[in-house]
Design an enzyme around this catalytic site. Sequence first.
Site, short mmCIF file in Angstrom:
data_model
loop_
_atom_site.label_atom_id
_atom_site.label_comp_id
_atom_site.label_asym_id
_atom_site.label_seq_id
_atom_site.Cartn_x
_atom_site.Cartn_y
_atom_site.Cartn_z
N TYR A 262 0.81 -1.22 0.00
CA TYR A 262 0.00 0.00 0.00
C TYR A 262 0.85 1.28 0.00
O TYR A 262 0.65 2.19 -0.81
CB TYR A 262 -0.96 0.01 1.20
CG TYR A 262 -1.68 1.34 1.35
CD1 TYR A 262 -2.80 1.62 0.60
CD2 TYR A 262 -1.19 2.33 2.19
CE1 TYR A 262 -3.44 2.84 0.69
CE2 TYR A 262 -1.82 3.55 2.29
CZ TYR A 262 -2.94 3.81 1.55
OH TYR A 262 -3.56 5.02 1.64
N ASP A 297 -8.45 -3.21 -1.02
CA ASP A 297 -9.60 -2.37 -1.41
C ASP A 297 -9.15 -1.10 -2.10
O ASP A 297 -9.83 -0.58 -2.97
CB ASP A 297 -10.42 -2.02 -0.16
CG ASP A 297 -9.56 -1.41 0.93
OD1 ASP A 297 -8.79 -2.17 1.55
OD2 ASP A 297 -9.65 -0.21 1.16
N LYS A 369 -11.60 -9.22 5.48
CA LYS A 369 -12.18 -7.91 5.79
C LYS A 369 -12.79 -7.31 4.53
O LYS A 369 -12.11 -7.11 3.53
CB LYS A 369 -11.11 -6.97 6.33
CG LYS A 369 -11.66 -5.60 6.68
CD LYS A 369 -10.52 -4.63 6.88
CE LYS A 369 -11.00 -3.28 7.32
NZ LYS A 369 -9.92 -2.29 7.17
#
Lengths: 519, 250
Positions: A262, A297, A369
């Site tokens: 990320y 995500d 998640k």
Amino acid sequence: MAALNLDEAEVGRARRAAARIAVDTLSQIEGKTTVAVERAVLRLLGVEGMTPEGVPWANRIVDDLLARGLLDRGAAAWFVRTLVSRGDSPAETAKHMALEGLDDEALPEVEPGELRDRMCSLAREGLDRVDRSRGEREERLARLGRGPEPLRYLIVATGDIHEDVVQARAAARGGADIIAVIRHTAQSLLDYVPEDGGIQGVGGTIANRENFRVMREALDEVSEELGRYVFLTNYCSGLCMPEMAVLGAQERLDVMLNDSMYGVIFRDINMVRTFIDQHFSRALLARAGMMINTGEDNYLTTSDAFQKAHTVLASQFINEQFALLSGLEPGQIGLGHAFEISPKVEDSFLHELAQAQMVRQIFADCPVKYMPPTKYMTGNIFQGNVQNALFNAVSVLTNQTVHLLGMPTEAIHTPHVHDRHLSLENVDYVFRAMQHLGEEIAFRPGGRIETRARKVLADAVAMLEEVAGTGLMEAISQAMFADIARTRVGGKGLEGVVEKAEDYCNPVGDLLKEERTAS
Amino acid sequence: MNAKGNTVTAYGDTRGDGAVQLSFTLPMPSGEKARQAALVLTARMGLQDARVVLMDPIDPGFTYFVVYAETRETVDVSTIQVHEVAYEAMEPEEINRFIRETFGRKLVVIGACIGSDAHTVGIDAIMNMKGYDMHKGLESYPEIRALNLGAQVPCETLAARAAEEKADAVLVSQVVTQKNAHLKNLTRLIELLETEGLSEEMVLIVGGPQVTPELAKELGYDAGFGRGTFPGDVASYLVQELADRESRRE
């Protein structure tokens, strides 16, 4: 529970390719350490405090060592040699080194065996504090229990920890199982942890030890009141990733957001730095019994969720292998994904269902998640509530572990107290109404949902095998993840990467590794 | 609008009914007292005939209300002045297409926080992939080569790099305004770019919470963007300004 007929051989191929990628990447960073890892080690050895100008002692000491070319032996050795020569406590030694500096030439050598013993005993004290936190969590969880899955994950973000507490309490009473305190904007790019508790955050709240403590205490109180344990989350990311792991582990956070790529992709942090930092952080989070949440995500906010669904799956396989190699158990690896297909796409609900069910099945032992729609949320809060209802339906149907509640006011402002309330009501209704639907349905063999899942899996296998061939760092340079390219020598924080000397020692890293293999 | 056609009020199902819906939370327990408080508050907002249709306890300390009411206020539309915008807002896809079709090459945009300013929030929001508030930054535009030099960049470095990269635009962010530090930095940069003969070739844009279009012009920049600017605003302006310049040259 309904299951998709997926090709197990394909899943095996994906895992093997991801394992090659992770092993190859770790082998390239083995001989290196970073300023952030060294600061984390010092914090675990008891270096805690800041200079009158507000510079954390750990930064002052490590920067000094770096500037003088001494960091290649590891900060721990210099710290312990100073401690032995002065005969002081760790706290006094830290203060001396931070304020007076290191006099390396006058410092007597300590016999290597003794040096190692002293380093290890201090490291063990630091880890004892981590173990105590873990024990306390286990005790409270055993006594209070926790909410049913999908666990309701809610965000607070006022900028002021005391206001966050008010909002978090209201959220927990409304049914939240996990409270995430959003961090101050761009804190991830600070190469130090701001220790001054009084700073007002922007777009979120400063993450530091004191603020962790304040929220933990408040959630412990409300957990007792509600008779269920409320989990606390913050970020283990950015340039201070290893130090955030230390603070989170010692102050009993339960979950931390920690992704292997990320920071590289979305924050332009140097990739070598990030891979080193995440490896050490994850080893510590593993020891602390915490859950990590990965950030796949985010890819879907820049790439198209329908076209690029396989990149999410590929990244989940990679994150899983990195996590396993750092010592995390599958039950600690919370892989992320999201409901981000455009509402304008025909059968978007079916495609979301395919992805969610596939991820749930492939990572059966991991706490998955699931993230709500954000990209296609507009100012139409009523339509937003409908989008969230569909997201809630997929989540309960496919039995996701952690469910991040979508806000009707996503893309407008950080949630108001009633935004959270409406969102909890929405989730309560959908979860209750569809509680056992997943047990009642089957996916039609060869139908749209199964076909979609099989295609995404096949594309992910192809991508992983390609990345395994070129190497992960090269793949990132070619924009294979989230459509953004980063180079091995670009990005922030590279100046904080140091080649280890032959007598380098990280007593914390060594203990974490030894005791993992022993257990 | 009324008979004269220039005043308006809120519309529910009958012209002129002034129908308004609102929702808010009061930090007090739910009950008759809270309901009355909500009604009084609504009346003080200048709204009439308020009806509480929902009073929902969120928590022992908070109550959520949905209220319908009516306003008697009207607005004379003819008195409203709208500021002329210097560009038309475009979607990212449109901007990329526009660049391909108009220039036939990638545009180079270079950005930095200059001088002592370490606050990269603004420049990062405009330049970086992540962007701000779901608006992706210029890095996410396939037809823009976005180079973010980050914090505390000396004016000399920025000017030199802009020349080297043959930048189409220079984006400068100044957040810190203590002792007018931003004015000195911004003036220094303009002077440098002028000396190098670059100020005519590039679109010079300044951004920051205290920046206004007027201030930008005064200092010699082509445009200034303040709080609430998204990457798409900057990109839209930029491609339109560059296209204007090209057509003027032809």
